[in-house]
Design a protein around this motif. Structure first.
Motif, PDB file in Angstrom:
ATOM      1  N   ALA A   9     -48.772  35.158 -27.039  1.00 15.42           N
ATOM      2  CA  ALA A   9     -47.796  34.538 -27.922  1.00 15.42           C
ATOM      3  C   ALA A   9     -46.390  35.024 -27.600  1.00 15.42           C
ATOM      4  N   ARG A  10     -46.265  36.309 -27.278  1.00 14.54           N
ATOM      5  CA  ARG A  10     -44.950  36.876 -26.938  1.00 14.54           C
ATOM      6  C   ARG A  10     -44.342  36.197 -25.724  1.00 14.54           C
ATOM      7  N   ILE A  11     -45.152  35.888 -24.713  1.00  9.41           N
ATOM      8  CA  ILE A  11     -44.609  35.276 -23.499  1.00  9.41           C
ATOM      9  C   ILE A  11     -44.669  33.751 -23.551  1.00  9.41           C
ATOM     10  N   GLY A  12     -45.194  33.204 -24.642  1.00  8.75           N
ATOM     11  CA  GLY A  12     -45.230  31.754 -24.795  1.00  8.75           C
ATOM     12  C   GLY A  12     -46.217  31.061 -23.881  1.00  8.75           C
ATOM     13  N   TYR A  13     -47.328  31.734 -23.597  1.00  7.90           N
ATOM     14  CA  TYR A  13     -48.324  31.160 -22.685  1.00  7.90           C
ATOM     15  C   TYR A  13     -49.494  30.595 -23.479  1.00  7.90           C
ATOM     16  N   ALA A  14     -49.825  29.324 -23.227  1.00  2.13           N
ATOM     17  CA  ALA A  14     -50.945  28.679 -23.911  1.00  2.13           C
ATOM     18  C   ALA A  14     -51.872  27.983 -22.916  1.00  2.13           C
ATOM     19  N   GLY A  15     -51.844  28.427 -21.662  1.00  2.58           N
ATOM     20  CA  GLY A  15     -52.635  27.798 -20.613  1.00  2.58           C
ATOM     21  C   GLY A  15     -54.026  28.372 -20.502  1.00  2.58           C
ATOM     22  N   PRO A  16     -54.697  28.069 -19.393  1.00  2.04           N
ATOM     23  CA  PRO A  16     -56.068  28.557 -19.181  1.00  2.04           C
ATOM     24  C   PRO A  16     -56.114  30.074 -19.060  1.00  2.04           C
ATOM     25  N   ARG A  17     -57.305  30.633 -19.350  1.00  3.97           N
ATOM     26  CA  ARG A  17     -57.462  32.086 -19.311  1.00  3.97           C
ATOM     27  C   ARG A  17     -58.479  32.540 -18.275  1.00  3.97           C
ATOM     28  N   GLU A  18     -58.973  31.632 -17.462  1.00  2.00           N
ATOM     29  CA  GLU A  18     -59.894  32.047 -16.418  1.00  2.00           C
ATOM     30  C   GLU A  18     -59.150  32.889 -15.383  1.00  2.00           C
ATOM     31  N   PRO A  19     -59.789  33.950 -14.867  1.00  5.36           N
ATOM     32  CA  PRO A  19     -59.100  34.832 -13.907  1.00  5.36           C
ATOM     33  C   PRO A  19     -59.019  34.211 -12.511  1.00  5.36           C
TER      34      PRO A  19
END
Length: 266
Positions: A9-19
């Motif tokens: 949330a701090r960096i504004g990332y809402a994309g995929p979380r797969e490594p």
């Protein structure tokens, strides 16, 4: 290891979380554009703590930035929490260095092992931070949203990261693939933050990229630098102007007393 949802949330990332590489690229860009490189606490003589809880408190809860030992460490903890294989490395900074002798290893970067190969991830090299992860392929010119970068191998077998600025290649830093331990960065961080001759202890520094430009603060000068080498400079005449620039350009809020102390330098 860290509160991943709060960090994202701090960096504004809402994309995929797969490594994978797509996620790494998205996280790298989001972190770089949201978390400024800055050394204000060093100048204000505050201790720089590198444990995950302290980094979360400062950068995420406090919405501050940090220099390489802080910002790259938090980025590493986020990658590890997501399941990436990320190894911390240490580099000797050579960017704009006039002394021919080698400096100590004072920069932290990351090596990320992906299916596509090894990638260099670095979200905290100040005004010349790579805007995206870079392949470890040697002698490959890699275009980015800003300048091209490449890795070169030295005669001693070490690696050097270079950037093309205004038609000239310049070396950013030299490093090996030898993994570092937390104690290595504790020592380097202590020297960088507290030595009376440390560059970071004697200058106010902040940096963050913009679209097709880079913004840097050096003491009383706010600079906008473009890939062709042109630089626009605004002189910040007093503490009020410095505080405004920190908030408007870098997203850092400081008190009147902090602004006064910071503006005393330079």
């Amino acid at each position: 290891m860290i509160d991943l949802d709060a960090y994202l949330a701090r960096i504004g990332y809402a994309g995929p979380r797969e490594p994978n590489l797509e996620t790494l690229r998205g996280l790298h860009r989001a972190h770089l554009y949201a978390v400024p490189f800055e050394n204000l606490d060093v100048v204000l003589k505050r201790p720089i703590q590198l444990d995950p809880a302290a980094l979360m408190q400062k950068i995420v809860a406090g919405r501050r930035g940090g220099y390489c030992f802080e910002s790259n460490a938090l980025f590493m903890y986020a990658l590890l929490t997501l399941g990436f294989t990320a190894t911390p490395l240490a580099a000797r900074v050579l960017w704009e260095r006039k002394d021919s002798s080698l400096p100590p290893r004072s920069h932290m970067l990351l090596m990320v092992d992906l299916e596509e190969g090894l990638f260099l991830a670095d979200v905290a090299f100040g005004g010349q931070t790579p805007p995206q992860p870079l392949s470890f392929a040697v002698n490959l010119e890699q275009p980015t949203t800003h300048e091209p970068y490449r890795l070169r191998r030295t005669a001693e077998g070490e690696l050097e990261l270079e950037a093309l600025m205004a038609g000239q290649w310049g070396v950013l830093y030299r490093f090996t693939l030898h993994p570092q331990q937390p104690i290595d960065f504790l020592h380097a961080n202590w020297y960088t933050a507290t030595h009376p001759e440390s560059f970071f202890a004697n200058n106010v520094i902040a940096a963050i990229p913009g679209e097709s430009c880079r913004y840097t603060l050096f003491n009383k000068e706010l600079r906008t630098r473009r890939p062709d080498g042109t630089v626009e400079t605004q002189v910040l005449g007093d503490a009020k102007a410095l505080a405004a620039a920190l908030q408007e350009r870098f997203g850092i809020v400081v008190s009147d007393a902090e602004a006064t102390a910071l503006s005393a330098l330079g």
